[in-house]
Design a protein around this motif. Structure first.
Motif, PDB file in Angstrom:
ATOM      1  N   TYR A   1       0.845  -1.186   0.000  1.00 58.16           N
ATOM      2  CA  TYR A   1       0.000   0.000   0.000  1.00 58.16           C
ATOM      3  C   TYR A   1       0.888   1.246   0.000  1.00 58.16           C
ATOM      4  O   TYR A   1       1.819   1.342   0.811  1.00 58.16           O
ATOM      5  N   ASP A   2       0.619   2.180  -0.871  1.00 58.70           N
ATOM      6  CA  ASP A   2       1.382   3.424  -0.900  1.00 58.70           C
ATOM      7  C   ASP A   2       1.154   4.158   0.416  1.00 58.70           C
ATOM      8  O   ASP A   2       0.030   4.572   0.710  1.00 58.70           O
ATOM      9  N   PRO A   3       2.186   4.334   1.257  1.00 58.95           N
ATOM     10  CA  PRO A   3       1.967   4.930   2.576  1.00 58.95           C
ATOM     11  C   PRO A   3       1.632   6.418   2.543  1.00 58.95           C
ATOM     12  O   PRO A   3       1.229   6.972   3.561  1.00 58.95           O
ATOM     13  N   ILE A   4       1.805   7.044   1.390  1.00 50.00           N
ATOM     14  CA  ILE A   4       1.386   8.445   1.259  1.00 50.00           C
ATOM     15  C   ILE A   4      -0.102   8.518   0.915  1.00 50.00           C
ATOM     16  O   ILE A   4      -0.835   9.377   1.391  1.00 50.00           O
ATOM     17  N   GLU A   5      -0.573   7.577   0.110  1.00 48.76           N
ATOM     18  CA  GLU A   5      -2.003   7.537  -0.246  1.00 48.76           C
ATOM     19  C   GLU A   5      -2.841   6.984   0.901  1.00 48.76           C
ATOM     20  O   GLU A   5      -3.949   7.464   1.175  1.00 48.76           O
ATOM     21  N   TYR A   6      -2.332   5.955   1.584  1.00 49.75           N
ATOM     22  CA  TYR A   6      -3.067   5.314   2.676  1.00 49.75           C
ATOM     23  C   TYR A   6      -2.352   5.616   3.990  1.00 49.75           C
ATOM     24  O   TYR A   6      -1.209   5.197   4.185  1.00 49.75           O
ATOM     25  N   THR A   7      -3.012   6.329   4.863  1.00 44.11           N
ATOM     26  CA  THR A   7      -2.417   6.663   6.152  1.00 44.11           C
ATOM     27  C   THR A   7      -3.238   6.058   7.287  1.00 44.11           C
ATOM     28  O   THR A   7      -4.469   5.976   7.198  1.00 44.11           O
ATOM     29  N   LEU A   8      -2.543   5.651   8.316  1.00 37.23           N
ATOM     30  CA  LEU A   8      -3.192   5.099   9.507  1.00 37.23           C
ATOM     31  C   LEU A   8      -2.477   5.639  10.731  1.00 37.23           C
ATOM     32  O   LEU A   8      -1.255   5.492  10.846  1.00 37.23           O
ATOM     33  N   GLY A   9      -3.203   6.252  11.638  1.00 32.56           N
ATOM     34  CA  GLY A   9      -2.617   6.711  12.882  1.00 32.56           C
ATOM     35  C   GLY A   9      -2.339   5.545  13.816  1.00 32.56           C
ATOM     36  O   GLY A   9      -3.036   4.523  13.788  1.00 32.56           O
ATOM     37  N   ARG A  10      -1.333   5.713  14.680  1.00 32.97           N
ATOM     38  CA  ARG A  10      -0.988   4.640  15.611  1.00 32.97           C
ATOM     39  C   ARG A  10      -2.159   4.313  16.526  1.00 32.97           C
ATOM     40  O   ARG A  10      -2.304   3.184  16.977  1.00 32.97           O
ATOM     41  N   GLY A  11      -2.987   5.300  16.829  1.00 35.70           N
ATOM     42  CA  GLY A  11      -4.129   5.047  17.699  1.00 35.70           C
ATOM     43  C   GLY A  11      -5.088   4.029  17.120  1.00 35.70           C
ATOM     44  O   GLY A  11      -5.545   3.109  17.815  1.00 35.70           O
TER      45      GLY A  11
ATOM     46  N   ALA B   1      -5.924   7.313  20.137  1.00 34.07           N
ATOM     47  CA  ALA B   1      -4.542   7.784  20.126  1.00 34.07           C
ATOM     48  C   ALA B   1      -3.681   6.780  20.867  1.00 34.07           C
ATOM     49  O   ALA B   1      -4.113   6.187  21.861  1.00 34.07           O
ATOM     50  N   ARG B   2      -2.464   6.588  20.396  1.00 33.40           N
ATOM     51  CA  ARG B   2      -1.487   5.771  21.114  1.00 33.40           C
ATOM     52  C   ARG B   2      -0.994   6.573  22.310  1.00 33.40           C
ATOM     53  O   ARG B   2      -0.671   7.753  22.190  1.00 33.40           O
ATOM     54  N   ALA B   3      -0.949   5.941  23.476  1.00 36.80           N
ATOM     55  CA  ALA B   3      -0.488   6.591  24.702  1.00 36.80           C
ATOM     56  C   ALA B   3       0.747   5.865  25.232  1.00 36.80           C
ATOM     57  O   ALA B   3       0.753   4.642  25.319  1.00 36.80           O
TER      58      ALA B   3
END
Length: 384
Positions: A62-72, A90-92
């Motif tokens: 998956y192109d990481p610029i086109e598909y983004t996922l937050g750590r949370g 959110a990741r804590a």
């Protein structure tokens, strides 16, 4: 097909010694390199330091610029929380700050999961926000937790509070868009209460990053026509596998158990993703020798993996975590591709320097899945 991802694998040579890969004793990985072909991967773009989510998405094609996922969102999925529309995760990180509020330990001495659970319960029992809004912390593992915000008109467009450098005061949770002003204010009030609740604890504050909400990604099984299984010890990496549609067992205890799980489910799947966290943790701790030992731990199990007669084995990392830097870095990551249809190049060792001379050269990580598929004979001829 087996994709082995040693988290934070990459490193670099210094005037004192080579990288962790060049210093580790890895005869089985070196044999894979000698019998296959090698190269280097840039995860996102030259000079850009990737997070684990971006690095893994790239490895999965998956192109990481086109598909983004937050750590949370990844951490939430990893512990079985299915975000509903409008909910924010959110990741804590439990951390330690000094009397001036400066971060002196981003991981609070890597507190145990049991201590984490106690602290989450302590916060959840005391925090109060405005009516109609709830904030709950859930234990992930060790010093890591997940914050889930629920309420109307919340936005994930919040700046990370984690400065990622020791000696700095945590950032304010500033809004990155106008619609996030209210959410940022709620997070600021939450953190003010957390500071008071944890003031007498060694883990006396929390750092937040990777604010995100529910997202849909093209599913891995349909995208590639594969029955896929993700195996990991840390929940976040199982969360990532789940989000792209892989099936996952519960978190395994460690690398040996990951290989045992591979063996027990071998006949049920076409593609396996195995994740090792220890390399990254050692790099972040600046522990060169321990990172070498973690790499050697994987090396010792390569014969057991080869005994399954896989069509393809690919070994790489999701980013570099040189122990000299004690954090993620932009440095390219080496990879081996091994299989009967791969071919052999002149490389005989698995490390960054040897990989520069490999047949695959220097590639974008998002291209790796196509090479894995081609090496297993699953791609058809293009054109007439």
């Amino acid at each position: 097909m087996v994709l082995i991802v040693m988290d934070g694998l990459g490193g670099f040579r210094s005037s004192e010694r080579g990288s962790e890969l060049t210093e580790a004793k890895i005869p089985n990985l070196d044999q894979l390199a000698a019998e296959g072909s090698s190269g280097l991967l840039t995860m996102v773009a030259p000079g850009i330091t990737p997070g684990s989510g971006a690095g893994h998405l790239a490895l999965f094609g998956y192109d990481p610029i086109e598909y983004t996922l937050g750590r949370g969102a990844l951490s939430a999925a990893g512990i079985g929380i299915e975000l509903k529309p409008g909910e924010i995760a959110a990741r804590a990180n439990f951390c330690t700050v000094d009397a001036m509020g400066r971060v002196v330990d981003r991981r609070a001495g890597r507190i145990t999961t049991e201590v984490n659970r106690r602290l989450c319960a302590q916060i959840n029992a005391a925090v109060q926000l405005e009516e109609g809004v709830s904030a709950l912390f859930y234990t992930e593992r060790d010093h890591r937790a997940v914050l889930i915000l629920k309420g109307d008109a919340l936005s994930p467009m919040i700046r990370d509070t984690d400065p990622q450098i020791l000696g700095l005061v945590p950032h304010d949770p500033a809004p990155l868009a106008e619609q996030a002003v209210r959410t940022a204010d709620l997070v600021e009030k939450l953190l003010a209460q957390v500071r008071i609740i944890l003031k007498d604890e060694p883990a006396n504050f929390i750092l937040l990053r990777g604010f995100d909400t529910q997202r849909g990604l093209p599913r891995f099984p349909e995208r590639y026509g594969l029955r896929a299984r993700g195996i990991a010890s840390y929940p976040m990496y199982l969360g990532l596998a789940k989000i792209v549609g892989m099936e996952t067992p519960p978190p395994v205890a460690g690398w040996i158990e990951a290989v045992e799980e591979l063996h027990s489910s071998w006949d049920q799947y076409d593609f396996f993703y195995l994740h090792l966290k220890g390399t990254d943790a050692a790099g972040e701790d600046g522990d060169f020798e321990r990172k070498c030992l973690e790499i050697e731990r994987v090396d010792a199990t390569i014969p057991a993996i080869r005994a399954l007669n896989p069509e393809v084995i690919c070994v790489t990392g999701d980013h570099s975590t040189p122990s000299q830097l004690m954090r993620h870095s932009w440095h390219p990551v080496p990879f081996i591709l091994w299989g009967s249809q791969v071919g052999m190049d002149s490389v005989c060792y698995f490390n960054e320097e040897a990989a520069r001379a490999g047949a695959f050269g220097h590639r974008m990580a998002k291209e790796l899945m196509a090479l894995i598929l081609a090496s297993s004979g699953r791609l058809i001829t293009y054109g007439a």
